[in-house]
Design a protein around this motif. Structure first.
Motif, PDB file in Angstrom:
ATOM      1  N   GLN A   1      59.890  -3.712  35.688  1.00 42.44           N
ATOM      2  CA  GLN A   1      60.688  -4.795  36.267  1.00 42.44           C
ATOM      3  C   GLN A   1      60.704  -4.767  37.790  1.00 42.44           C
ATOM      4  OE1 GLN A   1      61.539  -2.881  33.681  1.00 42.44           O
ATOM      5  NE2 GLN A   1      62.891  -3.929  32.243  1.00 42.44           N
ATOM      6  N   MET A   2      60.489  -3.604  38.401  1.00 45.97           N
ATOM      7  CA  MET A   2      60.489  -3.526  39.870  1.00 45.97           C
ATOM      8  C   MET A   2      59.381  -4.374  40.476  1.00 45.97           C
ATOM      9  SD  MET A   2      61.106   0.511  40.622  1.00 45.97           S
ATOM     10  CE  MET A   2      62.573   1.395  40.086  1.00 45.97           C
ATOM     11  N   VAL A   3      58.288  -4.591  39.722  1.00 51.41           N
ATOM     12  CA  VAL A   3      57.175  -5.395  40.213  1.00 51.41           C
ATOM     13  C   VAL A   3      57.015  -6.670  39.387  1.00 51.41           C
ATOM     14  CG1 VAL A   3      55.926  -3.502  41.319  1.00 51.41           C
ATOM     15  CG2 VAL A   3      55.551  -3.952  38.883  1.00 51.41           C
ATOM     16  N   ASN A   4      58.131  -7.123  38.780  1.00 45.64           N
ATOM     17  CA  ASN A   4      58.174  -8.400  38.053  1.00 45.64           C
ATOM     18  C   ASN A   4      57.226  -8.431  36.857  1.00 45.64           C
ATOM     19  OD1 ASN A   4      59.604  -8.889  40.406  1.00 45.64           O
ATOM     20  ND2 ASN A   4      58.140 -10.369  41.234  1.00 45.64           N
ATOM     21  N   PHE A   5      56.877  -7.257  36.322  1.00 49.48           N
ATOM     22  CA  PHE A   5      55.830  -7.233  35.312  1.00 49.48           C
ATOM     23  C   PHE A   5      56.284  -7.878  34.008  1.00 49.48           C
ATOM     24  CE2 PHE A   5      52.423  -4.874  32.872  1.00 49.48           C
ATOM     25  CZ  PHE A   5      51.374  -5.488  33.528  1.00 49.48           C
ATOM     26  N   GLU A   6      57.566  -7.823  33.718  1.00 51.87           N
ATOM     27  CA  GLU A   6      58.050  -8.500  32.513  1.00 51.87           C
ATOM     28  C   GLU A   6      58.067 -10.015  32.695  1.00 51.87           C
ATOM     29  OE1 GLU A   6      61.905  -8.972  34.674  1.00 51.87           O
ATOM     30  OE2 GLU A   6      60.019  -7.901  34.890  1.00 51.87           O
ATOM     31  N   VAL A   7      58.228 -10.485  33.934  1.00 56.13           N
ATOM     32  CA  VAL A   7      58.259 -11.931  34.203  1.00 56.13           C
ATOM     33  C   VAL A   7      56.872 -12.544  34.015  1.00 56.13           C
ATOM     34  CG1 VAL A   7      58.768 -13.698  35.938  1.00 56.13           C
ATOM     35  CG2 VAL A   7      60.179 -11.644  35.817  1.00 56.13           C
ATOM     36  N   VAL A   8      55.827 -11.827  34.405  1.00 55.55           N
ATOM     37  CA  VAL A   8      54.469 -12.367  34.313  1.00 55.55           C
ATOM     38  C   VAL A   8      53.826 -12.103  32.953  1.00 55.55           C
ATOM     39  CG1 VAL A   8      54.131 -12.231  36.795  1.00 55.55           C
ATOM     40  CG2 VAL A   8      53.418 -10.297  35.367  1.00 55.55           C
ATOM     41  N   GLY A   9      54.586 -11.563  31.997  1.00 57.13           N
ATOM     42  CA  GLY A   9      54.090 -11.435  30.631  1.00 57.13           C
ATOM     43  C   GLY A   9      53.531 -10.089  30.260  1.00 57.13           C
ATOM     44  N   GLY A  10      53.823  -9.044  31.043  1.00 56.95           N
ATOM     45  CA  GLY A  10      53.249  -7.741  30.771  1.00 56.95           C
ATOM     46  C   GLY A  10      54.059  -6.834  29.869  1.00 56.95           C
ATOM     47  N   VAL A  11      55.272  -7.268  29.468  1.00 58.62           N
ATOM     48  CA  VAL A  11      56.149  -6.427  28.641  1.00 58.62           C
ATOM     49  C   VAL A  11      56.662  -7.237  27.468  1.00 58.62           C
ATOM     50  CG1 VAL A  11      58.216  -4.978  28.591  1.00 58.62           C
ATOM     51  CG2 VAL A  11      56.869  -5.152  30.705  1.00 58.62           C
ATOM     52  N   ASN A  12      56.563  -6.658  26.288  1.00 59.46           N
ATOM     53  CA  ASN A  12      57.133  -7.260  25.085  1.00 59.46           C
ATOM     54  C   ASN A  12      58.324  -6.405  24.659  1.00 59.46           C
ATOM     55  OD1 ASN A  12      57.683  -7.852  22.289  1.00 59.46           O
ATOM     56  ND2 ASN A  12      55.703  -8.855  22.154  1.00 59.46           N
ATOM     57  N   PHE A  13      59.522  -6.994  24.692  1.00 62.07           N
ATOM     58  CA  PHE A  13      60.730  -6.229  24.374  1.00 62.07           C
ATOM     59  C   PHE A  13      61.050  -6.213  22.878  1.00 62.07           C
ATOM     60  CE2 PHE A  13      61.270  -7.335  28.849  1.00 62.07           C
ATOM     61  CZ  PHE A  13      61.581  -6.097  29.372  1.00 62.07           C
ATOM     62  N   ARG A  14      60.218  -6.862  22.070  1.00 64.48           N
ATOM     63  CA  ARG A  14      60.469  -6.897  20.621  1.00 64.48           C
ATOM     64  C   ARG A  14      59.554  -5.957  19.854  1.00 64.48           C
ATOM     65  NH1 ARG A  14      60.281 -11.960  22.487  1.00 64.48           N
ATOM     66  NH2 ARG A  14      58.190 -12.303  21.675  1.00 64.48           N
ATOM     67  N   LYS A  15      58.578  -5.362  20.554  1.00 68.39           N
ATOM     68  CA  LYS A  15      57.660  -4.459  19.866  1.00 68.39           C
ATOM     69  C   LYS A  15      58.294  -3.078  19.706  1.00 68.39           C
ATOM     70  CE  LYS A  15      54.102  -2.746  22.128  1.00 68.39           C
ATOM     71  NZ  LYS A  15      54.400  -1.303  22.274  1.00 68.39           N
ATOM     72  N   GLY A  16      57.571  -2.201  19.039  1.00 68.71           N
ATOM     73  CA  GLY A  16      58.087  -0.868  18.788  1.00 68.71           C
ATOM     74  C   GLY A  16      57.999   0.028  20.013  1.00 68.71           C
ATOM     75  N   CYS A  17      58.208   1.302  19.769  1.00 69.42           N
ATOM     76  CA  CYS A  17      58.301   2.270  20.863  1.00 69.42           C
ATOM     77  C   CYS A  17      56.948   2.528  21.530  1.00 69.42           C
ATOM     78  CB  CYS A  17      58.857   3.594  20.334  1.00 69.42           C
ATOM     79  SG  CYS A  17      60.580   3.492  19.825  1.00 69.42           S
ATOM     80  N   TYR A  18      57.005   2.924  22.776  1.00 70.02           N
ATOM     81  CA  TYR A  18      55.867   3.372  23.564  1.00 70.02           C
ATOM     82  C   TYR A  18      56.430   4.304  24.622  1.00 70.02           C
ATOM     83  CZ  TYR A  18      57.661  -0.389  26.542  1.00 70.02           C
ATOM     84  OH  TYR A  18      58.477  -1.197  27.289  1.00 70.02           O
ATOM     85  N   PRO A  19      55.622   5.096  25.301  1.00 68.54           N
ATOM     86  CA  PRO A  19      56.168   5.998  26.315  1.00 68.54           C
ATOM     87  C   PRO A  19      56.994   5.244  27.361  1.00 68.54           C
ATOM     88  CG  PRO A  19      53.879   6.530  25.867  1.00 68.54           C
ATOM     89  CD  PRO A  19      54.163   5.264  25.129  1.00 68.54           C
ATOM     90  N   GLY A  20      58.233   5.709  27.570  1.00 65.50           N
ATOM     91  CA  GLY A  20      59.102   5.085  28.555  1.00 65.50           C
ATOM     92  C   GLY A  20      59.852   3.866  28.067  1.00 65.50           C
ATOM     93  N   GLN A  21      59.694   3.506  26.788  1.00 63.03           N
ATOM     94  CA  GLN A  21      60.272   2.251  26.281  1.00 63.03           C
ATOM     95  C   GLN A  21      61.787   2.193  26.442  1.00 63.03           C
ATOM     96  OE1 GLN A  21      62.056   2.037  23.104  1.00 63.03           O
ATOM     97  NE2 GLN A  21      62.355  -0.193  23.209  1.00 63.03           N
ATOM     98  N   GLU A  22      62.471   3.307  26.199  1.00 62.40           N
ATOM     99  CA  GLU A  22      63.928   3.287  26.291  1.00 62.40           C
ATOM    100  C   GLU A  22      64.391   2.974  27.708  1.00 62.40           C
ATOM    101  OE1 GLU A  22      65.707   6.803  24.784  1.00 62.40           O
ATOM    102  OE2 GLU A  22      64.973   6.511  22.726  1.00 62.40           O
ATOM    103  N   ILE A  23      63.716   3.541  28.699  1.00 65.81           N
ATOM    104  CA  ILE A  23      64.105   3.312  30.093  1.00 65.81           C
ATOM    105  C   ILE A  23      63.775   1.885  30.507  1.00 65.81           C
ATOM    106  CG2 ILE A  23      63.590   3.976  32.483  1.00 65.81           C
ATOM    107  CD1 ILE A  23      63.259   6.840  31.395  1.00 65.81           C
TER     108      ILE A  23
END
Length: 349
Positions: A234-256
């Protein structure tokens, strides 16, 4: 250097490219300079490529990256990040699937380290990773149209992150920049060499730095060696440009990453800026004039043009809201002229 890479660089030199003097040469210009505010073609020699194959390749990558890889369709591409257990980005990448192979495109300087790290976690999964950085040529096309590309791609991808495959390779439309469509063509070496003269008659050749300038104009961050483990997505807007899916399962760092998304207003964001100086590089610190003792952000990506620097800079939102000037390197350093993103920042509620 791989033989294919050497052959491609030699071909570009024959076509008027000037190559940098280093152990990893890169085109730094062409005989006729291409204006970046118009259409151009650029060899993307700074990018590497990892290929994942095997019946568990999709599920393995799905469990490692920030986006949904299991449902990655043949007609699309997706951005994805690879994080540490602390949610910090080790790499940002473009992913797509062609046939039974999933491709991960990321900076060439990061490819060996990222591939080695991914390999450590395959364990019993039926998946194999291979370095194909020199098996294909990546071309960046800005302002290309259907008529120009018709001999190789009768139908163009009609929206950002749509993809078309033919015998000539894969054509991926990426984020537009300044209202201009941008495409990546991932081609076999022989196809790229054959197509280049035709393309270069319509689109002036430009170095990879011109393409990176359009990434900056599009507000698209790229993690490089100097900024690994510096940013939660989120610090580099990566979720805004489509780089993060918050509905998928776990991955390294997912909780943070999820906690950053859902625990109130984000305290750091990325914005474009112009600095009236050169020599600006990713990882350089930024200071607020009214808080000179500690940095309030850092440069994410930067490219020089016309004696100045265009960059993406990650900042504390409080520093922006304070109204004080932002400076490179020190509170009395070169001033940052903050610009506007081509997309809206929407904080989680």
């Amino acid at each position: 250097m791989n033989e294919n890479q050497a052959t491609w660089l030699s071909f570009l030199a024959e076509q008027g490219a000037r190559l940098s003097e280093s152990t990893t040469p890169e085109p730094i210009g062409f005989t006729d300079a291409a204006p970046i505010n118009a259409g151009f073609i650029a060899p993307l020699t700074h990018l590497g490529l990892i290929a994942a194959t095997g019946e568990d390749a999709a599920s393995f990558l799905h469990n490692q990256l920030t986006n949904d890889i299991e449902h990655l369709g043949p007609g699309e591409a997706r951005l994805a990040g690879y994080c540490t257990a602390k949610g910090r980005l080790l790499a940002t990448m473009l992913t797509w699937k062609s046939g039974d192979t999933i491709y991960l495109q990321l900076p060439r300087e990061l490819q060996p380290v990222v591939q080695t790290r991914l390999q450590m976690f395959i364990l019993r999964a039926k998946a194999k990773l291979a370095d194909l950085s020199d098996d294909f040529v990546a071309l960046g096309l800005v302002g290309a149209d259907a008529e120009l590309l018709a001999p190789w791609f009768p139908v163009l991808p009609n929206a950002p992150y749509a993809k078309v495959d033919t015998d000539a390779g894969s054509l991926i439309r990426v984020a537009d920049a300044d209202g201009r469509p941008r495409f990546q063509w991932i081609a076999p070496l022989a196809v790229a060499k054959d197509a280049w003269p035709t393309l270069a008659r319509r689109l002036p050749p430009a170095p990879p730095s011109a393409w990176r300038l359009t990434d900056i104009a599009a507000g698209m961050p790229t993690v490089v060696k100097a900024t690994q483990e510096q940013f939660v997505p989120q610090m580099v807007n990566f979720e805004v440009v489509g780089g993060v899916n918050f509905r998928k399962g776990c991955y390294p760092g997912q909780e943070i990453v999820a906690r950053s998304q859902y625990l109130g207003k984000l305290k750091r964001r990325m914005l474009p800026a112009t600095i009236a100086t050169v020599g600006v590089a990713p990882g350089m610190e930024v200071f607020a004039a009214n808080e000179p003792d500690q940095p309030c952000g850092q440069i994410v990506n930067a490219e020089t043009i016309d004696g100045a620097t265009r960059c993406l800079v990650e900042l504390k939102t409080a520093a922006l809201e304070s109204g004080g000037g932002l400076h490179l390197g020190a509170a009395n350093g070169p001033l940052l002229d903050i610009g506007s993103l081509p997309y809206a920042l929407i904080d989680p509620t």
